[in-house]
Write a protein that holds these residues in place. Sequence first.
Motif, PDB file in Angstrom:
ATOM      1  N   VAL A  15       0.785  -1.211  -0.055  1.00  0.00           N
ATOM      2  CA  VAL A  15       0.131   0.104   0.099  1.00  0.00           C
ATOM      3  C   VAL A  15       1.708   1.400   0.323  1.00  0.00           C
ATOM      4  O   VAL A  15       0.373   2.313  -0.750  1.00  0.00           O
ATOM      5  CB  VAL A  15      -1.199  -0.256   1.373  1.00  0.00           C
ATOM      6  N   LEU A  16       2.065   1.503   1.040  1.00  0.00           N
ATOM      7  CA  LEU A  16       3.086   2.601   1.228  1.00  0.00           C
ATOM      8  C   LEU A  16       3.282   2.522  -0.305  1.00  0.00           C
ATOM      9  O   LEU A  16       4.065   4.123  -0.885  1.00  0.00           O
ATOM     10  CB  LEU A  16       3.454   2.482   1.695  1.00  0.00           C
ATOM     11  N   THR A  17       4.503   1.345  -0.662  1.00  0.00           N
ATOM     12  CA  THR A  17       4.832   2.073  -2.019  1.00  0.00           C
ATOM     13  C   THR A  17       4.560   1.734  -3.248  1.00  0.00           C
ATOM     14  O   THR A  17       5.083   2.231  -4.439  1.00  0.00           O
ATOM     15  CB  THR A  17       5.568   0.492  -1.887  1.00  0.00           C
ATOM     16  N   GLN A  18       3.124   1.172  -3.426  1.00  0.00           N
ATOM     17  CA  GLN A  18       2.785   0.731  -4.836  1.00  0.00           C
ATOM     18  C   GLN A  18       1.590   0.989  -5.112  1.00  0.00           C
ATOM     19  O   GLN A  18      -0.215   0.101  -4.867  1.00  0.00           O
ATOM     20  CB  GLN A  18       2.400  -0.463  -4.910  1.00  0.00           C
ATOM     21  N   PRO A  19       0.819   2.220  -4.677  1.00  0.00           N
ATOM     22  CA  PRO A  19      -0.615   2.519  -4.222  1.00  0.00           C
ATOM     23  C   PRO A  19      -1.684   2.399  -5.156  1.00  0.00           C
ATOM     24  O   PRO A  19      -0.916   3.147  -6.418  1.00  0.00           O
ATOM     25  CB  PRO A  19      -1.059   3.837  -3.376  1.00  0.00           C
ATOM     26  N   GLN A  20      -3.130   1.870  -5.376  1.00  0.00           N
ATOM     27  CA  GLN A  20      -3.840   1.887  -6.016  1.00  0.00           C
ATOM     28  C   GLN A  20      -4.926   2.604  -6.349  1.00  0.00           C
ATOM     29  O   GLN A  20      -5.531   3.758  -7.435  1.00  0.00           O
ATOM     30  CB  GLN A  20      -4.111   0.166  -6.994  1.00  0.00           C
ATOM     31  N   PRO A  22      -6.873   6.092  -6.112  1.00  0.00           N
ATOM     32  CA  PRO A  22      -6.585   7.560  -6.339  1.00  0.00           C
ATOM     33  C   PRO A  22      -6.343   8.507  -5.095  1.00  0.00           C
ATOM     34  O   PRO A  22      -4.927   9.633  -4.660  1.00  0.00           O
ATOM     35  CB  PRO A  22      -7.288   8.168  -6.593  1.00  0.00           C
ATOM     36  N   TYR A  23      -6.738   8.738  -4.060  1.00  0.00           N
ATOM     37  CA  TYR A  23      -7.589   8.863  -2.785  1.00  0.00           C
ATOM     38  C   TYR A  23      -5.919   8.533  -1.640  1.00  0.00           C
ATOM     39  O   TYR A  23      -5.376   9.344  -0.950  1.00  0.00           O
ATOM     40  CB  TYR A  23      -8.543   8.226  -2.245  1.00  0.00           C
ATOM     41  N   THR A  24      -5.677   6.603  -1.875  1.00  0.00           N
ATOM     42  CA  THR A  24      -4.164   6.680  -1.071  1.00  0.00           C
ATOM     43  C   THR A  24      -3.396   7.160  -1.394  1.00  0.00           C
ATOM     44  O   THR A  24      -2.642   7.950  -0.829  1.00  0.00           O
ATOM     45  CB  THR A  24      -4.536   4.766  -1.558  1.00  0.00           C
ATOM     46  N   LYS A  25      -3.083   7.695  -2.895  1.00  0.00           N
ATOM     47  CA  LYS A  25      -1.933   8.049  -3.636  1.00  0.00           C
ATOM     48  C   LYS A  25      -1.596   9.578  -3.200  1.00  0.00           C
ATOM     49  O   LYS A  25      -1.172  10.371  -2.851  1.00  0.00           O
ATOM     50  CB  LYS A  25      -1.911   8.053  -5.264  1.00  0.00           C
ATOM     51  N   SER A  29       1.261  11.681  -1.130  1.00  0.00           N
ATOM     52  CA  SER A  29       1.407  12.918  -1.772  1.00  0.00           C
ATOM     53  C   SER A  29       1.698  13.625  -0.671  1.00  0.00           C
ATOM     54  O   SER A  29       2.446  14.709  -1.100  1.00  0.00           O
ATOM     55  CB  SER A  29       1.320  12.952  -2.966  1.00  0.00           C
ATOM     56  N   SER A  30       1.218  13.608   0.138  1.00  0.00           N
ATOM     57  CA  SER A  30       0.842  14.943   1.503  1.00  0.00           C
ATOM     58  C   SER A  30       1.199  14.721   2.506  1.00  0.00           C
ATOM     59  O   SER A  30       1.592  15.763   3.421  1.00  0.00           O
ATOM     60  CB  SER A  30      -0.687  15.410   1.764  1.00  0.00           C
TER      61      SER A  30
END
Length: 53
Positions: A15-20, A22-25, A29-30
């Motif tokens: 989840v932390l290295t390859q989020p799928q 858009p909300y997780t991304k 990024s924040s």
Amino acid sequence: MYKGKIVEEGSVKEVLTQPQDPYTKLLLSSVLTVEANDCSLCCNYNNFRPGNF
């Protein structure tokens, strides 16, 4: 979770290295990162009081 629904599943590493999602991304990024040799973003603990953040 987004609006009470699970939007991303997987191991922490996945989840932390390859989020799928858009909300997780967007969330990832924040996150502020501070380089070890860059003190411009360090906290000023002299003025810190609980609740003042």
